[in-house]
Design a protein around this motif. Structure first.
Motif, PDB file in Angstrom:
ATOM      1  N   SER A  27       2.825  -0.492  -2.225  1.00 46.91           N
ATOM      2  CA  SER A  27       1.818   0.426  -3.106  1.00 46.91           C
ATOM      3  C   SER A  27       2.574   0.922  -4.263  1.00 46.91           C
ATOM      4  O   SER A  27       1.562   1.140  -5.181  1.00 46.91           O
ATOM      5  CB  SER A  27       1.830   1.647  -2.069  1.00 46.91           C
ATOM      6  OG  SER A  27       0.829   2.514  -2.499  1.00 46.91           O
ATOM      7  N   THR A  28       4.062   1.075  -4.337  1.00 54.14           N
ATOM      8  CA  THR A  28       4.583   1.555  -5.395  1.00 54.14           C
ATOM      9  C   THR A  28       4.393   0.668  -6.634  1.00 54.14           C
ATOM     10  O   THR A  28       4.122   0.769  -7.881  1.00 54.14           O
ATOM     11  CB  THR A  28       5.948   1.948  -5.153  1.00 54.14           C
ATOM     12  OG1 THR A  28       6.147   2.897  -4.525  1.00 54.14           O
ATOM     13  CG2 THR A  28       6.734   2.555  -6.672  1.00 54.14           C
ATOM     14  N   ILE A  54       1.822  -1.498  -6.916  1.00 50.75           N
ATOM     15  CA  ILE A  54       0.430  -1.413  -7.475  1.00 50.75           C
ATOM     16  C   ILE A  54       0.189  -0.337  -8.309  1.00 50.75           C
ATOM     17  O   ILE A  54      -0.263  -0.358  -9.445  1.00 50.75           O
ATOM     18  CB  ILE A  54      -0.570  -1.414  -6.206  1.00 50.75           C
ATOM     19  CG1 ILE A  54      -0.493  -2.737  -5.352  1.00 50.75           C
ATOM     20  CG2 ILE A  54      -1.770  -0.897  -6.636  1.00 50.75           C
ATOM     21  CD1 ILE A  54      -1.012  -2.504  -4.037  1.00 50.75           C
ATOM     22  N   GLN A  55       0.953   0.989  -7.922  1.00 51.81           N
ATOM     23  CA  GLN A  55       0.753   1.781  -8.747  1.00 51.81           C
ATOM     24  C   GLN A  55       1.372   1.814 -10.275  1.00 51.81           C
ATOM     25  O   GLN A  55       0.797   2.163 -11.437  1.00 51.81           O
ATOM     26  CB  GLN A  55       1.187   3.223  -8.115  1.00 51.81           C
ATOM     27  CG  GLN A  55       1.123   4.560  -9.057  1.00 51.81           C
ATOM     28  CD  GLN A  55      -0.544   4.822  -9.081  1.00 51.81           C
ATOM     29  OE1 GLN A  55      -1.242   4.604  -8.002  1.00 51.81           O
ATOM     30  NE2 GLN A  55      -0.889   4.962 -10.330  1.00 51.81           N
ATOM     31  N   VAL A  56       2.761   1.327 -10.232  1.00 53.64           N
ATOM     32  CA  VAL A  56       3.372   1.049 -11.463  1.00 53.64           C
ATOM     33  C   VAL A  56       2.595   0.220 -12.452  1.00 53.64           C
ATOM     34  O   VAL A  56       2.243   0.130 -13.535  1.00 53.64           O
ATOM     35  CB  VAL A  56       4.548   0.341 -11.268  1.00 53.64           C
ATOM     36  CG1 VAL A  56       5.478  -0.149 -12.498  1.00 53.64           C
ATOM     37  CG2 VAL A  56       5.448   1.474 -10.692  1.00 53.64           C
ATOM     38  N   HIS A 115      -0.702  -0.393 -12.194  1.00 56.89           N
ATOM     39  CA  HIS A 115      -1.827   0.308 -12.817  1.00 56.89           C
ATOM     40  C   HIS A 115      -1.439   1.120 -14.089  1.00 56.89           C
ATOM     41  O   HIS A 115      -2.106   1.144 -14.915  1.00 56.89           O
ATOM     42  CB  HIS A 115      -2.356   1.081 -11.660  1.00 56.89           C
ATOM     43  CG  HIS A 115      -3.528   2.342 -12.285  1.00 56.89           C
ATOM     44  ND1 HIS A 115      -3.051   3.487 -12.493  1.00 56.89           N
ATOM     45  CD2 HIS A 115      -4.798   1.896 -12.360  1.00 56.89           C
ATOM     46  CE1 HIS A 115      -4.160   3.930 -12.974  1.00 56.89           C
ATOM     47  NE2 HIS A 115      -5.236   3.153 -12.879  1.00 56.89           N
ATOM     48  N   ASP A 116      -0.269   1.901 -14.049  1.00 55.92           N
ATOM     49  CA  ASP A 116       0.236   2.749 -14.919  1.00 55.92           C
ATOM     50  C   ASP A 116       0.607   1.983 -16.299  1.00 55.92           C
ATOM     51  O   ASP A 116       0.466   2.773 -17.387  1.00 55.92           O
ATOM     52  CB  ASP A 116       1.347   3.720 -14.376  1.00 55.92           C
ATOM     53  CG  ASP A 116       0.867   4.605 -13.519  1.00 55.92           C
ATOM     54  OD1 ASP A 116      -0.494   4.899 -13.206  1.00 55.92           O
ATOM     55  OD2 ASP A 116       2.003   5.288 -12.631  1.00 55.92           O
ATOM     56  N   GLU A 121      -6.394   0.394  -2.010  1.00 58.45           N
ATOM     57  CA  GLU A 121      -5.836   0.774  -3.365  1.00 58.45           C
ATOM     58  C   GLU A 121      -6.119  -0.042  -4.626  1.00 58.45           C
ATOM     59  O   GLU A 121      -6.073   0.568  -5.675  1.00 58.45           O
ATOM     60  CB  GLU A 121      -4.293   0.909  -2.826  1.00 58.45           C
ATOM     61  CG  GLU A 121      -3.501   1.810  -4.016  1.00 58.45           C
ATOM     62  CD  GLU A 121      -2.243   1.942  -3.710  1.00 58.45           C
ATOM     63  OE1 GLU A 121      -1.290   2.344  -4.690  1.00 58.45           O
ATOM     64  OE2 GLU A 121      -1.701   2.092  -2.394  1.00 58.45           O
ATOM     65  N   ASN A 169      -8.089   1.611  -8.049  1.00 62.91           N
ATOM     66  CA  ASN A 169      -7.446   1.687  -9.296  1.00 62.91           C
ATOM     67  C   ASN A 169      -8.259   0.555 -10.019  1.00 62.91           C
ATOM     68  O   ASN A 169      -7.545   0.202 -11.149  1.00 62.91           O
ATOM     69  CB  ASN A 169      -6.008   1.408  -9.040  1.00 62.91           C
ATOM     70  CG  ASN A 169      -5.447   2.552  -8.426  1.00 62.91           C
ATOM     71  OD1 ASN A 169      -5.329   3.443  -9.149  1.00 62.91           O
ATOM     72  ND2 ASN A 169      -4.803   2.236  -7.488  1.00 62.91           N
TER      73      ASN A 169
END
Length: 80
Positions: free
Chosen positions: A32-33, A35-37, A39-40, A65, A69
């Motif tokens: 999940s981290t 994926i978030q990175v 995205h950012d 997720e 995103n």
């Protein structure tokens, strides 16, 4: 079953970076981290594609997720 595309012998093809994760999808792996990175920072990176070869208890959560995103074109899930 995941079968790699033989036409993509290089990590970079058509100027697109190919990323690969082969992992059990469990919370301790922190996918999940990742994926978030991605995205950012996606707009500050060269074009990329991430393939996640996996199974696990949080796969559906991670797929949601990715969808939430708007990363479906960049992140793909493949089963074992």
């Amino acid at each position: 079953m995941f079968i790699p595309d033989k036409s993509k012998d290089n990590l970079i093809t058509n100027s697109k970076i190919q990323l690969l994760i082969v992992s059990r999808l469990e919370p301790v792996k922190n996918i999940s981290t990742i994926i978030q990175v991605l995205h950012d920072v996606r707009n500050s990176l060269p074009p990329f594609e991430l393939t996640i070869v996996c199974e696990g208890s949080i796969r559906s959560h991670l797929e949601q997720e990715v969808q939430a995103n708007n990363l479906e074109a960049l992140i793909k899930f493949e089963g074992f």
